[in-house]
Write an enzyme that holds these catalytic residues in place. Structure first.
Site, PDB file in Angstrom:
ATOM      1  CB  VAL A 202      -4.598  -4.183  10.015  1.00 30.51           C
ATOM      2  CG1 VAL A 202      -4.766  -2.718  10.429  1.00 30.51           C
ATOM      3  CG2 VAL A 202      -5.885  -4.952  10.205  1.00 30.51           C
ATOM      4  CG  HIS A 203      -0.388  -2.241   5.478  1.00 30.44           C
ATOM      5  ND1 HIS A 203      -1.305  -2.860   4.689  1.00 30.44           N
ATOM      6  CD2 HIS A 203       0.152  -1.265   4.716  1.00 30.44           C
ATOM      7  CE1 HIS A 203      -1.318  -2.305   3.491  1.00 30.44           C
ATOM      8  NE2 HIS A 203      -0.442  -1.320   3.470  1.00 30.44           N
ATOM      9  NE  ARG A 204      -3.630   1.434   3.022  1.00 26.58           N
ATOM     10  CZ  ARG A 204      -2.928   1.337   1.901  1.00 26.58           C
ATOM     11  NH1 ARG A 204      -1.884   2.123   1.688  1.00 26.58           N
ATOM     12  NH2 ARG A 204      -3.230   0.445   1.006  1.00 26.58           N
ATOM     13  NE  ARG A 235       2.892   1.698   8.651  1.00 23.07           N
ATOM     14  CZ  ARG A 235       3.271   2.962   8.952  1.00 23.07           C
ATOM     15  NH1 ARG A 235       2.994   3.476  10.115  1.00 23.07           N
ATOM     16  NH2 ARG A 235       3.922   3.679   8.075  1.00 23.07           N
ATOM     17  CG  ASP A 277      -5.409  -1.427   6.365  1.00 20.49           C
ATOM     18  OD1 ASP A 277      -4.686  -2.297   5.851  1.00 20.49           O
ATOM     19  OD2 ASP A 277      -5.123  -0.863   7.448  1.00 20.49           O
TER      20      ASP A 277
END
Ligand code: UD1
Ligand code: UDP
Length: 363
Positions: A202-204, A235, A277
Site C-alpha cells: 500500500v503506498h498510493r 510513505r 494499490d
C-alpha cells in the site's frame, strides 16, 4: 546513438534494469537518477541485485511537495542534457521524475521517448495520471505495452511514433522468475509457507493520505484468514505513525521493510493472493498467475481486470474482506503485454530512428 535515461523511483529501476542492458548493446546510455527515492531498500538494492549500471548522475532531489520536487528535477536535469547532448531522452512510467524529464526534453526541443505510453486510469486526482498524459503528449516515441494503449493514444490524436512493443515489466519478471524459483529463504525468514499467506503493498497517495481510507484498508487486511505480509513503503510508515495506527498494524500484520526485487517476486509467486494499490505489482501478479485484489476503484492496467485475475475493490473493508475469501479465479491467462522482448524492441527502434534522423540532410 546516445540516450539519456531518467529514473528516480523504485518501479523505474525495475524497468531500467532490462531496458538499460538492451540499450547498451546498441549505443551509449547516460543514466540519470533524480534521487526521488533514496533509501537503501528503495533504491540501491535494485542497482545491486539487478546489475543496473551505476548512474552517471545522481541529482539527489529527494522528497518534497510535488511542485517543488518536480521543479528541482527540471532544474537539475537541464544542465546534464546540455552537457551530454543526447539524441533522445528516455522516460519510464508516470512519476514526477518522468514528467520532469518530459518537460526538459520538450523545452530543449529534443526527441522524447516514453516507455509505458498510452495508459489511462481516467482519474485525474492521481498525480500519476496527469504525469502520464503530459508525458505522452510531449513524446516523439510512444512505446505502448498493449494494443489497448495504442488505441488510447490514437483516441487522443497520437498516432505517429507509436510502437506496440509489449510491457518491459514482463521482460523483468521473466528475467528473474526462474532465478528465484524454489528459493525458500525469504519464506523461511518470514515464517510463511507457499500458498498459505497473503502479500500486500500500500503506498498510493489517495489511500495513505486519508486516515479513514488507510484504516479501512487495515481493517480489511486484518480480517484475512491467512497471515498478511506487508513490505511497507516509507510513505505508509510515515502516515501510520502520524495517524497513531502503527502499533495496531504491527500487531495484526507481518510488517517488513521494503524488499529487494528478487525476494519480492519470489513472495509474489508463492503468495496465495496479493492485495495492492501498486501499478507494477498488479501486472507482476498477473504474469505470475497470482490472484490480485486491487485497492483502487479503477486501473490503467485494464486487461488484468477484464480477464478476471485482478479484482478492483477500492478501500471498503467489506469489499476487501469478501475479495480475500473469493476462491474462483480464471483458469486461463491471456497475454496482452507482448512476448517478453519489449526492451530489445525499444532499443532497436531507437537505434533505427536515430540513424534515420542523422541520415537526413541538414537544412
Ligand atoms: C512515487 C510516485 C508513484 C510511484 C511510487 C513508487 C510520484 C508522484 N509518485 O510515490 O507514482 O507509484 O513512487 O513507489 O512520482 N520516502 C522515503 N524514502 C524514500 C522515498 C520516499 O522516506 O527513499 C518517503 C518520504 O516521506 C516521501 C514519501 O515517502 O515524502 C513519498 O515519496 P515520493 O517519492 O514523493 O512519492 P511516492 O509515494 O514514493
Ligand atoms: N517491489 C519490490 N519490493 C517491494 C515492493 C515492490 O521490489 O517491497 C517492486 C515490485 O516488484 C515492482 C515495483 O517494485 O516491480 C513496483 O513499485 P511500486 O509499487 O513502488 O510502484 P508502482 O508500480 O505502483 O508505480
Amino acid at each position: 546513438m546516445r540516450i539519456c535515461s531518467i529514473v528516480g523511483a523504485r518501479p523505474q529501476f525495475v524497468k531500467a534494469a532490462v531496458v538499460s542492458s538492451a540499450l547498451r548493446e546498441v549505443g551509449e546510455e547516460i543514466l540519470v537518477h533524480t534521487g526521488q527515492h533514496y533509501d537503501e531498500e528503495m533504491s540501491d538494492v535494485f542497482f545491486d541485485e539487478l546489475g543496473i549500471p551505476e548512474p552517471d548522475y545522481n541529482l539527489g532531489v529527494k522528497s518534497d511537495t510535488h511542485g517543488r520536487q518536480t521543479a528541482k528535477m527540471i532544474a537539475e536535469i537541464e544542465p546534464v542534457v546540455e552537457e551530454t547532448e543526447p539524441d533522445v531522452m528516455l522516460l519510464y512510467g508516470d512519476t514526477n521524475s518522468t514528467l520532469a524529464g518530459a518537460i526538459v526534453g520538450s523545452k530543449l526541443d529534443m526527441e522524447v521517448a516514453h516507455v509505458e505510453a498510452g495508459l489511462r486510469s481516467y482519474n485525474r486526482e492521481m498525480p500519476e495520471e496527469v504525469n502520464r498524459v503530459l508525458t505522452d503528449h510531449a513524446s516523439e516515441y510512444c512505446f505502448a505495452p498493449s494494443e489497448n494503449a495504442v488505441e488510447t493514444l490514437a483516441g487522443e490524436g497520437i498516432t505517429d511514433g507509436v510502437y506496440m512493443t509489449g510491457d518491459v515489466m514482463y521482460d523483468s519478471v521473466l528475467a528473474v522468475r526462474d532465478r528465484v524459483a524454489g528459493n525458500t529463504a525469504v519464506l523461511e525468514d518470514l515464517g510463511v509457507s507457499e500458498d498459505e499467506f497473503i502479500l500486500a503493498t500500500v503506498h498510493r497517495q489517495g489511500n495513505t493520505d486519508d486516515r479513514e481510507k488507510l484504516e479501512s484498508i487495515l481493517d480489511g487486511l486484518a480480517a484475512a484468514s491467512q497471515p498478511v505480509v506487508l513490505p511497507i513503503h516509507p510513505r505508509t510508515v510515515d502516515r501510520l505513525e502520524s495517524y497513531g495506527l502503527w502499533e495496531r498494524a504491527d500487531e495484526e500484520l507481518e510488517l517488513v521493510d521494503p524488499l529487494g526485487y528478487l525476494d519480492f517476486v519470489r513472495l509474489l509467486d508463492a503468495a496465495e493472493r496479493v492485495v495492492t494499490d501498486s501499478g507494477g505489482v498488479q501486472k507482476e501478479a498477473f504474469f505470475l498467475e497470482t490472484p490480485c485484489v486491487t485497492l483502487r476503484e479503477e486501473t490503467e492496467w485494464v486487461e488484468t481486470a477484464e480477464c478476471g485475475w485482478n479484482e478492483l475493490v477500492g478501500t471498503d473493508t467489506d469489499a476487501i474482506r469478501t475479495a480475500l475469501r473469493k476462491d474462483e479465479w480464471p483458469e486461463t491467462t491471456p497475454n496482452p503485454y507482448g512476448d517478453g522482448n519489449a526492451s530489445q524492441q525499444i532499443a532497436e527502434i531507437l537505434e533505427r530512428e536515430v540513424e534515420s534522423v542523422e541520415a537526413q540532410p541538414q537544412t
